[in-house]
Write an enzyme that holds these catalytic residues in place. Structure first.
Site, PDB file in Angstrom:
ATOM      1  N   ASP A 273     -32.431  21.152  25.585  1.00 49.30           N
ATOM      2  CA  ASP A 273     -32.639  21.970  24.395  1.00 49.30           C
ATOM      3  C   ASP A 273     -32.928  21.002  23.250  1.00 49.30           C
ATOM      4  O   ASP A 273     -32.024  20.318  22.759  1.00 49.30           O
ATOM      5  CB  ASP A 273     -31.376  22.795  24.130  1.00 49.30           C
ATOM      6  CG  ASP A 273     -31.444  23.541  22.800  1.00 49.30           C
ATOM      7  OD1 ASP A 273     -32.433  23.371  22.063  1.00 49.30           O
ATOM      8  OD2 ASP A 273     -30.481  24.284  22.509  1.00 49.30           O
TER       9      ASP A 273
ATOM     10  N   CYS B 209     -23.609  29.373  15.982  1.00 49.93           N
ATOM     11  CA  CYS B 209     -24.013  29.724  17.354  1.00 49.93           C
ATOM     12  C   CYS B 209     -23.484  28.715  18.362  1.00 49.93           C
ATOM     13  O   CYS B 209     -24.163  28.418  19.364  1.00 49.93           O
ATOM     14  CB  CYS B 209     -25.526  29.844  17.492  1.00 49.93           C
ATOM     15  SG  CYS B 209     -26.242  31.108  16.466  1.00 49.93           S
TER      16      CYS B 209
ATOM     17  N   LYS C  36     -38.142  25.082  12.829  1.00 51.11           N
ATOM     18  CA  LYS C  36     -37.195  24.028  12.425  1.00 51.11           C
ATOM     19  C   LYS C  36     -37.913  22.709  12.160  1.00 51.11           C
ATOM     20  O   LYS C  36     -37.286  21.709  11.847  1.00 51.11           O
ATOM     21  CB  LYS C  36     -36.143  23.824  13.516  1.00 51.11           C
ATOM     22  CG  LYS C  36     -35.190  25.006  13.685  1.00 51.11           C
ATOM     23  CD  LYS C  36     -34.162  24.691  14.737  1.00 51.11           C
ATOM     24  CE  LYS C  36     -33.443  25.932  15.242  1.00 51.11           C
ATOM     25  NZ  LYS C  36     -32.492  26.499  14.300  1.00 51.11           N
TER      26      LYS C  36
ATOM     27  N   GLN D 155     -33.105  20.702  18.004  1.00 58.41           N
ATOM     28  CA  GLN D 155     -32.668  19.850  16.887  1.00 58.41           C
ATOM     29  C   GLN D 155     -33.142  18.402  17.037  1.00 58.41           C
ATOM     30  O   GLN D 155     -32.811  17.570  16.188  1.00 58.41           O
ATOM     31  CB  GLN D 155     -31.128  19.869  16.772  1.00 58.41           C
ATOM     32  CG  GLN D 155     -30.541  21.224  16.464  1.00 58.41           C
ATOM     33  CD  GLN D 155     -30.843  21.715  15.046  1.00 58.41           C
ATOM     34  OE1 GLN D 155     -31.249  20.957  14.183  1.00 58.41           O
ATOM     35  NE2 GLN D 155     -30.641  23.010  14.818  1.00 58.41           N
TER      36      GLN D 155
ATOM     37  N   HIS E  24     -25.635  25.201  21.961  1.00 54.07           N
ATOM     38  CA  HIS E  24     -25.954  26.362  21.137  1.00 54.07           C
ATOM     39  C   HIS E  24     -25.950  27.571  22.079  1.00 54.07           C
ATOM     40  O   HIS E  24     -26.285  27.438  23.260  1.00 54.07           O
ATOM     41  CB  HIS E  24     -27.351  26.147  20.545  1.00 54.07           C
ATOM     42  CG  HIS E  24     -27.796  27.163  19.553  1.00 54.07           C
ATOM     43  ND1 HIS E  24     -28.260  28.401  19.916  1.00 54.07           N
ATOM     44  CD2 HIS E  24     -27.865  27.127  18.211  1.00 54.07           C
ATOM     45  CE1 HIS E  24     -28.600  29.082  18.835  1.00 54.07           C
ATOM     46  NE2 HIS E  24     -28.371  28.326  17.775  1.00 54.07           N
TER      47      HIS E  24
HETATM   48  C1  LIG Z   1     -29.519  23.317  19.284  1.00 56.55           C
HETATM   49  C2  LIG Z   1     -30.231  24.626  19.120  1.00 56.55           C
HETATM   50  N1  LIG Z   1     -30.742  25.230  20.192  1.00 56.55           N
HETATM   51  C3  LIG Z   1     -31.401  26.396  20.121  1.00 56.55           C
HETATM   52  C4  LIG Z   1     -31.559  27.034  18.920  1.00 56.55           C
HETATM   53  C5  LIG Z   1     -32.281  28.333  18.904  1.00 56.55           C
HETATM   54  O1  LIG Z   1     -33.428  28.229  18.122  1.00 56.55           O
HETATM   55  P1  LIG Z   1     -34.255  29.567  17.796  1.00 56.55           P
HETATM   56  O2  LIG Z   1     -33.302  30.482  17.126  1.00 56.55           O
HETATM   57  O3  LIG Z   1     -35.356  29.099  16.914  1.00 56.55           O
HETATM   58  O4  LIG Z   1     -34.733  30.086  19.098  1.00 56.55           O
HETATM   59  C6  LIG Z   1     -31.028  26.464  17.762  1.00 56.55           C
HETATM   60  C7  LIG Z   1     -31.124  27.165  16.459  1.00 56.55           C
HETATM   61  O5  LIG Z   1     -30.306  27.024  15.582  1.00 56.55           O
HETATM   62  C8  LIG Z   1     -30.358  25.221  17.859  1.00 56.55           C
HETATM   63  O6  LIG Z   1     -29.847  24.625  16.784  1.00 56.55           O
END
Ligand SMILES: Cc1ncc(COP(=O)(O)O)c(C=O)c1O
Length: 418
Positions: free
Chosen positions: A207, A373, A233, A210, A137
């Site tokens: 990260d 993203c 999430k 998810q 992401h």
């Molecule tokens: C795999 C992953 N990492 C990071 C993020 C970033 O999350 P946030 O926008 O809540 O900081 C997302 C959000 O869609 C994501 O799916």
């Protein structure tokens, strides 16, 4: 085929989520398949935030009065709950705004360590490397981009780890990778990668935006040094996220943002900082959001994370089955549930993802369209954009069927191959 697969009492769960009762476009009931972007919130989470504001509202870690004490208890109680949820010690949980800020915290602390004395472990020197993957992401890509080498992606959307040994070198400071792709659902072998990284002296950041909402996660078993995720999430509120950091590393890490509540002594000549986690939490903290996140953790723990994972696996298996049956639909990423979570992105031949999304929306089916993203990953998979359905505790097999019916309708509407 049962509408409510066996692992969870989905009917009872759905009753906790007021938004799921909505009738949306053209009189259709809402089919919410966008929990990967943000989950819906149960009344228990809403009540926890409301009750904090109604009864205990005060600045945590500041007031000496009763409400201040209560706010501190709510905030620190939330930290203890989150720590237990991911198998961490309480001092290893830093509250942030979201996963993005948690990752930036580490990136900026490393850059700060480069210009301040005494944080050798985090200092970045010319020639040092940060290793990331093509599957990331943007939140776990852009902060590292200046210094990175990339791990590529195979044609079925898994990480290409054939040359992992040579990719991690003695100069690799940190390996940053996703624990579950938000596009292909791929769950990379993080434990194995962490072991390889540690052998070369590199740190590992996962990260988990998810993964923590969807599967049991234990930071010790994973063997990572840092782990980032967002409250919104995982049934919780916006505005609160988590950075897990190994105690000895947080101890050695310089701050990211500075100001009140994170200092030990301030003189005009300079300041010293509190130990972690307070060192990384400047300003009045988001206590109501922490209360909401604690309620979300309670809710998920009550369901049992293994049951949550099993439920989503059942939905994902069904989705892969029904999508595979539609001519002209290409699933991006693994087409079995092995090492795969419940994000199912796909391409509909001859119909732009935005058009697919719009037709689905007319039918009440909420999905995400675009590059989610994760632009480099889409390029690697040979598409500009995709349509993505993501599942959670409240979704049903019937909703997956509604998605498939909607895709067929979109194909007919746009005269695409079926
Ligand atoms: C795999 C992953 N990492 C990071 C993020 C970033 O999350 P946030 O926008 O809540 O900081 C997302 C959000 O869609 C994501 O799916």
């Amino acid at each position: 085929m049962s509408t409510f697969p066996g692992h969870l009492d989905v009917k009872a769960i759905r009753a906790d989520f007021p938004a799921l009762a909505r009738i949306v476009r053209n009189g259709n009931p809402l089919v919410y398949l966008d929990s990967g972007a943000t989950s819906q919130k149960p009344v228990q989470v809403l009540d926890a935030e409301r009750s904090f504001y109604e009864l205990h509202n005060s600045a945590a870690h500041r007031g000496t009065h009763l409400l201040g004490e209560e706010a501190t208890d709510v905030y620190e109680g939330a930290r203890a709950k989150v720590a237990a949820f991911i198998g961490a010690d309480v001092g290893e949980v830093v509250f942030t705004k979201n996963a993005t800020e948690a990752i930036n915290l580490v990136a900026y602390a490393m850059s700060n360590a480069t210009v301040t004395a005494g944080s050798e472990r985090f200092r970045i020197l010319p020639g040092d490397e940060i290793l990331i993957t093509e599957m990331e992401h943007h939140a776990n890509l852009v902060p590292w981009q200046q210094l990175c080498e990339r791990i590529g992606v195979t044609s079925d959307g898994r990480l290409d780890l054939d040359h992992l040994d040579s990719m991690i070198t003695g100069r690799t400071k940190l390996v940053a990778l996703t624990h579950q792709s938000n596009v292909t659902g791929t769950i990379p072998p993080v434990t194995e990668i962490a072991r390889a990284a540690h052998e070369k002296g590199a740190l590992v950041l996962a990260d988990a935006a998810q993964s923590v909402p969807h599967q049991p996660v234990d930071v010790a078993a994973l063997g990572v040094d840092f782990l980032a995720f967002s409250g919104h999430k995982m049934l919780g509120p916006y505005g609160i996220g988590v950075l897990f950091g190994r105690a000895d590393l947080l101890e050695a890490m310089p701050p990211f943002l500075t100001g009140g509540s994170m200092i030990e002594v301030v003189r005009m000549e300079g300041s010293t900082f509190l130990p972690p986690p307070q060192r990384f939490e400047p300003g009045v903290p988001a206590v109501a959001e922490a209360a909401g996140l604690a309620a979300a953790v309670d809710y998920l723990s009550g369901l049992g994370m293994s049951n949550v994972a099993a439920h989503e696996e059942s939905l994902t298996a069904h989705a892969l089955d029904v999508l595979r049956e539609i001519n002209g639909v290409r699933i991006l990423g693994p087409d079995t549930t092995k090492d795969r979570g419940g994000a199912v992105a796909f391409d509909v031949e001859g119909v732009h993802p935005h058009d697919v999304g719009q037709v689905l929306d007319e039918l009440g089916v909420a999905v995400r369209t675009g590059h989610h993203c994760a632009w480099p990953l889409h390029r690697a998979l040979g598409v500009q954009a995709s349509t993505r359905a993501t599942f959670y505790v409240y979704n049903t097999h019937a909703e997956v069927d509604a998605l498939a019916d909607g895709i067929r309708y979109a194909q007919r509407f746009f005269g695409a191959r079926q």
